[in-house]
Design a protein around this motif. Sequence first.
Motif, PDB file in Angstrom:
ATOM      1  N   GLN A 109      50.258  40.352  90.658  1.00 61.37           N
ATOM      2  CA  GLN A 109      51.571  39.814  90.299  1.00 61.37           C
ATOM      3  C   GLN A 109      51.437  38.407  89.723  1.00 61.37           C
ATOM      4  OE1 GLN A 109      53.565  40.222  94.069  1.00 61.37           O
ATOM      5  NE2 GLN A 109      54.225  42.329  93.659  1.00 61.37           N
ATOM      6  N   ASP A 130      49.978  38.760  86.211  1.00 61.10           N
ATOM      7  CA  ASP A 130      50.976  39.250  85.247  1.00 61.10           C
ATOM      8  C   ASP A 130      51.930  38.130  84.827  1.00 61.10           C
ATOM      9  OD1 ASP A 130      49.831  41.737  85.358  1.00 61.10           O
ATOM     10  OD2 ASP A 130      51.356  42.621  86.662  1.00 61.10           O
ATOM     11  N   THR A 152      47.487  42.941  95.448  1.00 57.15           N
ATOM     12  CA  THR A 152      48.815  43.122  94.851  1.00 57.15           C
ATOM     13  C   THR A 152      49.393  41.767  94.467  1.00 57.15           C
ATOM     14  OG1 THR A 152      49.262  45.155  96.096  1.00 57.15           O
ATOM     15  CG2 THR A 152      51.165  43.946  95.246  1.00 57.15           C
TER      16      THR A 152
END
Length: 223
Positions: free
Chosen positions: A114, A117, A110
């Motif tokens: 992030q 991104d 995760t």
Amino acid sequence: MRRARFWLGAVVAGALALGVGCDDDDDNDGNFDSVPGMPGQPDDPDSGTPPDLIPNIPDAGLIQTLSDAQIARVLQVANEGEVMLGQYAAPLATDQAVIDFNNQMVTEHTAVKQRLDALLAAEGITPEDSPLSLQLQAEVQQLMDVLQGPNAPAAGAALDLALLSAQLNAHARTAFIGDSLLTPQATNTALQQELASERQAVQTHINEASDLQSAIVLPPVEP
């Protein structure tokens, strides 16, 4: 951009067939070919994982030339898949180390997603699907379906091994595709650096999962 010939089904099937394991040499170069075979494959009858747990990936016969936008999407899908597998496996596992590992996969992938991104936004790269990213999404779902299917082992050590095999298969796929296709074709410098960083993390996860499998298959002998 360099054109790479790539048979999608063959590469992924090769990753599943070869499997992965722990290289005890901490100085390995992080390449996929440095990782030997693992328990849980069809030719390892003592592993506790039934042969039909490993899905058959068809040969899609694709020739892949990827843009940075498509490479970015492949990375997104790879991390999303690891999160999905971890979220599914943690509540089912019985060995605390296996539970912890899958929770770790959720947390770490995760965080990587992030970070990725944010990098893509800063570099102005809009992720774009390709046959490869769509195939990888299908493979994760197929692994999930097999783990939930009638041939999946019952709770206990056999299931723990199966859950680890799924993680190893997914990481092996990511490593193999990254080494053979993504890294050679990426042109954006920041994306190249991200690929290298994620590849190192994948290798660490491969080694950790393989160590866990080995401990279940060959527990320490009591003196």
